[in-house]
Write a protein that holds these residues in place. Structure first.
Motif, short mmCIF file in Angstrom:
data_model
loop_
_atom_site.label_atom_id
_atom_site.label_comp_id
_atom_site.label_asym_id
_atom_site.label_seq_id
_atom_site.Cartn_x
_atom_site.Cartn_y
_atom_site.Cartn_z
N GLN A 151 0.83 -1.19 0.00
CA GLN A 151 0.00 0.00 0.00
C GLN A 151 0.87 1.26 0.00
OE1 GLN A 151 -2.80 0.06 3.18
NE2 GLN A 151 -3.96 1.74 2.32
N ALA A 152 2.04 1.18 0.59
CA ALA A 152 2.91 2.34 0.67
C ALA A 152 3.62 2.64 -0.65
CB ALA A 152 3.96 2.12 1.76
N LYS A 153 3.54 1.74 -1.62
CA LYS A 153 4.22 1.94 -2.89
C LYS A 153 3.48 2.98 -3.73
CE LYS A 153 6.50 -2.38 -3.19
NZ LYS A 153 7.14 -3.24 -4.07
N PRO A 154 4.14 3.51 -4.78
CA PRO A 154 3.48 4.49 -5.63
C PRO A 154 2.25 3.89 -6.30
CG PRO A 154 5.80 4.21 -6.24
CD PRO A 154 5.49 3.20 -5.18
N ALA A 155 1.33 4.72 -6.64
CA ALA A 155 0.11 4.28 -7.31
C ALA A 155 0.44 3.72 -8.68
CB ALA A 155 -0.87 5.44 -7.43
N PRO A 156 -0.40 2.79 -9.21
CA PRO A 156 -0.18 2.27 -10.55
C PRO A 156 -0.10 3.40 -11.57
CG PRO A 156 -1.90 1.03 -9.44
CD PRO A 156 -1.56 2.20 -8.56
N GLY A 157 0.75 3.21 -12.57
CA GLY A 157 0.88 4.21 -13.62
C GLY A 157 2.03 5.18 -13.35
N THR A 158 2.65 5.08 -12.17
CA THR A 158 3.80 5.94 -11.90
C THR A 158 5.04 5.20 -12.37
OG1 THR A 158 3.93 5.12 -9.63
CG2 THR A 158 2.63 7.11 -10.00
N ASP A 159 6.15 5.40 -11.71
CA ASP A 159 7.42 4.82 -12.18
C ASP A 159 7.64 3.38 -11.75
OD1 ASP A 159 8.10 7.14 -13.50
OD2 ASP A 159 9.05 8.02 -11.74
N THR A 160 6.59 2.62 -11.61
CA THR A 160 6.72 1.22 -11.23
C THR A 160 7.26 0.44 -12.43
OG1 THR A 160 4.81 1.46 -9.80
CG2 THR A 160 5.44 -0.78 -10.35
N PRO A 161 8.31 -0.38 -12.22
CA PRO A 161 8.84 -1.18 -13.33
C PRO A 161 7.82 -2.25 -13.75
CG PRO A 161 9.87 -1.81 -11.28
CD PRO A 161 9.01 -0.62 -10.97
N LEU A 162 8.01 -2.79 -14.94
CA LEU A 162 7.12 -3.82 -15.44
C LEU A 162 7.43 -5.16 -14.79
CD1 LEU A 162 7.20 -2.98 -19.25
CD2 LEU A 162 5.41 -2.40 -17.60
N ALA A 163 6.41 -6.01 -14.74
CA ALA A 163 6.60 -7.40 -14.33
C ALA A 163 7.38 -8.10 -15.44
CB ALA A 163 5.26 -8.07 -14.11
N PRO A 164 8.14 -9.14 -15.11
CA PRO A 164 8.89 -9.86 -16.14
C PRO A 164 8.02 -10.33 -17.32
CG PRO A 164 9.63 -10.55 -13.99
CD PRO A 164 8.43 -9.66 -13.77
N VAL A 165 6.82 -10.78 -17.04
CA VAL A 165 5.96 -11.26 -18.12
C VAL A 165 5.51 -10.08 -19.00
CG1 VAL A 165 3.73 -11.21 -16.88
CG2 VAL A 165 4.11 -12.89 -18.69
N GLN A 166 5.31 -8.92 -18.41
CA GLN A 166 4.95 -7.74 -19.21
C GLN A 166 6.09 -7.35 -20.13
OE1 GLN A 166 3.94 -5.43 -15.67
NE2 GLN A 166 1.85 -5.15 -16.46
N GLN A 167 7.32 -7.34 -19.60
CA GLN A 167 8.48 -7.00 -20.41
C GLN A 167 8.68 -8.03 -21.53
OE1 GLN A 167 10.38 -4.04 -19.98
NE2 GLN A 167 10.84 -4.69 -22.06
N ALA A 168 8.45 -9.28 -21.23
CA ALA A 168 8.60 -10.33 -22.25
C ALA A 168 7.59 -10.15 -23.37
CB ALA A 168 8.45 -11.71 -21.61
N PHE A 169 6.37 -9.75 -23.06
CA PHE A 169 5.36 -9.50 -24.10
C PHE A 169 5.82 -8.37 -25.02
CE2 PHE A 169 2.57 -12.51 -22.39
CZ PHE A 169 1.38 -12.54 -23.08
N ILE A 170 6.42 -7.34 -24.46
CA ILE A 170 6.93 -6.24 -25.27
C ILE A 170 8.08 -6.72 -26.14
CG2 ILE A 170 8.12 -4.01 -25.20
CD1 ILE A 170 6.46 -3.45 -22.61
N ASP A 171 9.04 -7.38 -25.51
CA ASP A 171 10.25 -7.82 -26.23
C ASP A 171 9.95 -8.83 -27.33
OD1 ASP A 171 11.61 -6.13 -24.52
OD2 ASP A 171 12.35 -7.74 -23.22
N ALA A 172 8.94 -9.67 -27.13
CA ALA A 172 8.60 -10.68 -28.13
C ALA A 172 7.63 -10.15 -29.18
CB ALA A 172 8.00 -11.91 -27.45
N GLY A 173 7.19 -8.92 -29.04
CA GLY A 173 6.23 -8.35 -30.01
C GLY A 173 4.87 -8.99 -29.91
N ALA A 174 4.47 -9.38 -28.70
CA ALA A 174 3.21 -10.10 -28.51
C ALA A 174 2.01 -9.18 -28.34
CB ALA A 174 3.32 -11.02 -27.29
#
Length: 197
Positions: A108-131
């Motif tokens: 709860q103490a973390k920044p709200a979604p949409g701020t500078d939160t890094p991507l989850a590994p699966v999210q990054q993989a979808f980008i990198d694989a062009g999915a």
């Protein structure tokens, strides 16, 4: 009625929820989390997939009242969920119930979604694989793929196809989506392989 749920580690409350209102509607319209998509409203496409106590469900088929007192993870929470899992094994106890009573407060103490939160590994993989193409099915695919990778470190192609079988994509032939899940699994296994070498 009032519905109290924990969404992405944060306690949430929705008031004036009517009996037939879906969890999807509460997430999108009442709590301002538009990541889960409203497509078929019949549980056929998987665009609205979220994790309810660790289990992937079509949120369009879950009555909001059924989520009372339960934990929901949406696509907006995948990065925090993956970060916690990396530090503690399974993010939520036996993949659904929080083993650490202070974990929700830390999230709860973390920044709200949409701020500078890094991507989850699966999210990054979808980008990198062009999915990702139009992106409408992507949130549901990401949630389903993340759950698969949490419970199966080295999924076979059959495992991946089974886990994603409830998610439809109109843009692709699914191959890049399968590649993305394979890539996420390979990246997760890489640190283990390096330690063993």
């Amino acid at each position: 009625m009032r519905v109290n749920i924990t969404v992405n580690g944060r306690p949430q409350q929705a008031d004036d929820v009517w009996e037939g209102e879906s969890l999807l509607y509460v997430l999108r319209e009442r709590l301002g989390l538009p990541g889960s998509k409203n497509a078929c409203e019949q549980g056929e496409c998987g665009s609205c997939t979220v994790r309810l106590d660790g289990v992937p469900v079509c949120s369009c088929l879950v009555a909001a009242g059924q989520a009372e007192g339960r934990e929901v993870v949406t696509v907006e929470g995948l990065a925090d969920f993956a970060e916690e899992r990396a530090g503690h094994g399974c993010a939520s106890g036996p993949c659904g119930t929080d083993p650490d009573p202070d974990a929700a407060r830390r999230r709860q103490a973390k920044p709200a979604p949409g701020t500078d939160t890094p991507l989850a590994p699966v999210q990054q993989a979808f980008i990198d694989a062009g999915a990702v193409q139009c992106g409408f099915c992507t949130p549901g695919l990401l949630v389903a793929a993340d759950e698969l990778l949490e419970r199966t470190a080295e999924p076979s192609d059959a495992d991946i196809r089974e886990a994603l079988s409830g998610n439809l994509c109109r843009c692709t032939g699914y191959e890049k989506i399968l590649d993305a899940v394979r890539l996420a699994a390979a990246r997760a296994a890489a640190p283990t392989t390096e330690k063993g070498a």
